[in-house]
Design an enzyme around this catalytic site. Sequence first.
Site, PDB file in Angstrom:
ATOM      1  N   ASP B  41      49.205  39.461  54.974  1.00 24.67           N
ATOM      2  CA  ASP B  41      47.911  39.961  55.417  1.00 24.67           C
ATOM      3  C   ASP B  41      48.138  40.928  56.566  1.00 24.67           C
ATOM      4  O   ASP B  41      48.713  40.546  57.597  1.00 24.67           O
ATOM      5  CB  ASP B  41      47.062  38.758  55.861  1.00 24.67           C
ATOM      6  CG  ASP B  41      45.592  39.142  56.030  1.00 24.67           C
ATOM      7  OD1 ASP B  41      45.241  40.291  55.716  1.00 24.67           O
ATOM      8  OD2 ASP B  41      44.816  38.284  56.484  1.00 24.67           O
ATOM      9  N   ASP B 134      44.630  45.356  51.996  1.00 18.38           N
ATOM     10  CA  ASP B 134      45.486  44.909  53.090  1.00 18.38           C
ATOM     11  C   ASP B 134      46.035  43.497  52.949  1.00 18.38           C
ATOM     12  O   ASP B 134      46.568  42.945  53.893  1.00 18.38           O
ATOM     13  CB  ASP B 134      44.745  45.050  54.428  1.00 18.38           C
ATOM     14  CG  ASP B 134      43.490  44.201  54.465  1.00 18.38           C
ATOM     15  OD1 ASP B 134      43.053  43.747  53.392  1.00 18.38           O
ATOM     16  OD2 ASP B 134      42.951  43.998  55.562  1.00 18.38           O
ATOM     17  N   GLU B 135      45.903  42.902  51.800  1.00 15.16           N
ATOM     18  CA  GLU B 135      46.523  41.586  51.639  1.00 15.16           C
ATOM     19  C   GLU B 135      46.965  41.363  50.206  1.00 15.16           C
ATOM     20  O   GLU B 135      46.403  41.958  49.278  1.00 15.16           O
ATOM     21  CB  GLU B 135      45.589  40.455  52.102  1.00 15.16           C
ATOM     22  CG  GLU B 135      44.256  40.439  51.440  1.00 15.16           C
ATOM     23  CD  GLU B 135      43.411  39.238  51.857  1.00 15.16           C
ATOM     24  OE1 GLU B 135      43.964  38.139  52.002  1.00 15.16           O
ATOM     25  OE2 GLU B 135      42.196  39.412  52.015  1.00 15.16           O
TER      26      GLU B 135
END
Lengths: 372, 417
Positions: B41, B134-135
């Site tokens: 993350d 983003d993860e």
Amino acid sequence: MKISIERGTLLKAVSQAQSVVERRNTIPILANVLIEADGESVSFRATDLDIEVVDRIPAQVERAGATTVNAVTFHEIVRKLPDGALVNLTDDSAAGRMSVEAGRSHFSLATLPREDFPVMASSEYETNFSAKAPVLRRLFDKSKFAISTEETRYYLNGVYMHVSESEEGQVLRCVATDGHRLARIDAPLPPEAEGMPGVIVPRKTVGELRKLLDDDEADIAVSVSETKVRFATPEITLTSKVIDGTFPDYTRVIPQGNAKRMEVDAADFAKAVDRVATVSSERSRAVKMQLDEDRLVLSVNAPDSGNAEEELAVAYGDERLEIGFNAKYLLEIASQVDRENAVFLFNSSGDPTLMREGNDTSAVYVVMPMRV
Amino acid sequence: MPALCRDCLARFDTGARCPSCRSPRVLSHPELCDLSIAHMDCDAFYASVEKRDNPELRDKPVIVGGGRRGVVSTACYVARIKGVRSAMPMFKALQLCPEAVVVKGRMETYAAVSRQIRAMMEEMTPAVEPLSLDEAFLDLTGTAKLHGAPPAVMLARLVKRMQDELGITGSIGLSHNKFLAKLASDLDKPRGFSVIGEAETLDFLENRPVSLIWGVGATGRAALERAGIRTFADLRRWDRRDLHSRFGSMGERLWHLSRGEDHRRVSPNAPAKGISNETTFSEDTADRDILDGHIWRLAEKVSDRAKAKGIAGRVVILKLKRADHSLLSRRLSLHEPTQMADGIYRTARRLFDQVTYTGPYRLLGVGISELSPASGADASGDLLDPQALRRAGAERATDRIRERFGHDAIVKGRSLR
């Protein structure tokens, strides 16, 4: 209340009642069936507030009275009792229980007071007529498959029963459509039905009505008002609200000028469609029909799983035509045909297609093509 | 106990500092070399990209988000100290942190950075399941031989590379399934690396709130609380069948999760579940004409994205947020998948017309789900709407005009409302 009834008669009445009861409801009394005994008969009444069914059957009534018990539980009990058993029902209102006894079995069911049971307000019916069960059976059986399930178009969630004008004069007509296929079924108009208001009979009512229509000799008393419809045999009375909406003008949907005519054996056609559709697992499986002089090639091409093709002999004399349909819709309309050949009338691959049985225009089906 | 230096990636046996580089950023855990399911993350991703590209912002509180009425997409850690959180209304964020620099998001830049990170992850394993820009989940099972290093080392190398080469920091959660890996990555953000081993799973969950479970929102939490369930320990006391009969299929999932069991695989090709667009109005509105204009514009955006990806959706979703932030959502399953703006708009509009609440609303969203390839979409017309085919033709023509002359070359009148 104290009564005795033969198990078979009881089961029939109770199963009719429990099928009307809404399975998931939050008002306890609506899960119950109202049992009322007087004179030499007993009635079973159930409702979901939109439909009410009352079934009156002969019984030995020792003590008149009334109570309500859970319809589903009661039905299960009666269903599991041995055939031919005599069932004794005794209501103990002080204890809030009704006992069910048959042979050595004994049950005690919780009751709710009859006063709490909602009885559908009786209303004035503008039109009352009588129809033979097979006539109504045909009208609804052949149209109900096209009823829409889409809730935003609630006015399509039923069969539109109304009086209309056909080539043969005035008819009693049932129409159902979901926007992709349409069924229009006509029957001779019973004289008393003239001036009947057009009503949309809800899907569930159509299903319940079907149970009244099994006896070929039965006369069904039909009553219609702007808001309600009632179907009755001497034993069973089914009352239902009708859908409060305007059924769309379907007449402009039915193609008038389709000239390309194909005639095919409906059963052979249905089997072939069913076979070729096997290779596709999509929800809306498209079948391509390629028509040439007296020849029909059915094919399905499913890129992920495979393809299939089958040729059928048909009567067709027009120019070449390629047109696609949802396989399920083709099967459904083909299965409505039971006496003569199926006649398809096409215009182009983008226009609605009409299907009927031979030259009989009292049952016509319209189906929208699919791009293939 | 095996230990790992997160700075020089040296491996050694227990110690507070790395024996080779003296760094205190040491990770040690009994199962360090045995676990292989990870969740990566990025830390305040959008804000970090902004700070990287504009060094002046480095020590300032930065909020990425839209407009006065919009919401915070990402707040940097400086702003988070003041209490700013993601999804918080912008006005509230600015009350908490008036000195914050608000940046309008540059989605294309973020997507480009995201692709670079994804490429780095895919060098480690093909089993990368991105959850958003983003993860992502990574399954490194069986890669130790190939890389000559256990998953933990490869993951430490990944975040180090992200920082060195892209200037972005991330946190890692390493465990034995997706559920726990995701919980772990959140434990010591930013620049975190947390491990939850099999042996400690039950103790770890014991007193943690069940709201940690993905999919348990405010409503779910309330339902669980009514059943007296607040922590995982509460949940574990329930019989499997009771949970099932009370919560349905969710109950089954809860029973497993309460025991730290999660059998979902890391699936690299998890296709998008839906496409949706929404807009928060600059002022709450109940004006049906204005709302209709928004439904059309959003339907068109969703349709453009679906067409660009060559997919269509069978279900149309309408989302409305009332002035008090409460949410209203309606969905309709279509007869066949569609990617046409006209079809999406008309369905969303029908759903809108069925809502009895008359507004005012602060947000409206339109989306499609149950996606499928566009080849089977919009294949048949509607008997009751003979004009639909002509409108579809007009829409295809509009698309071709836009391709040549730009998106604003031709628009529908209703989009100007």
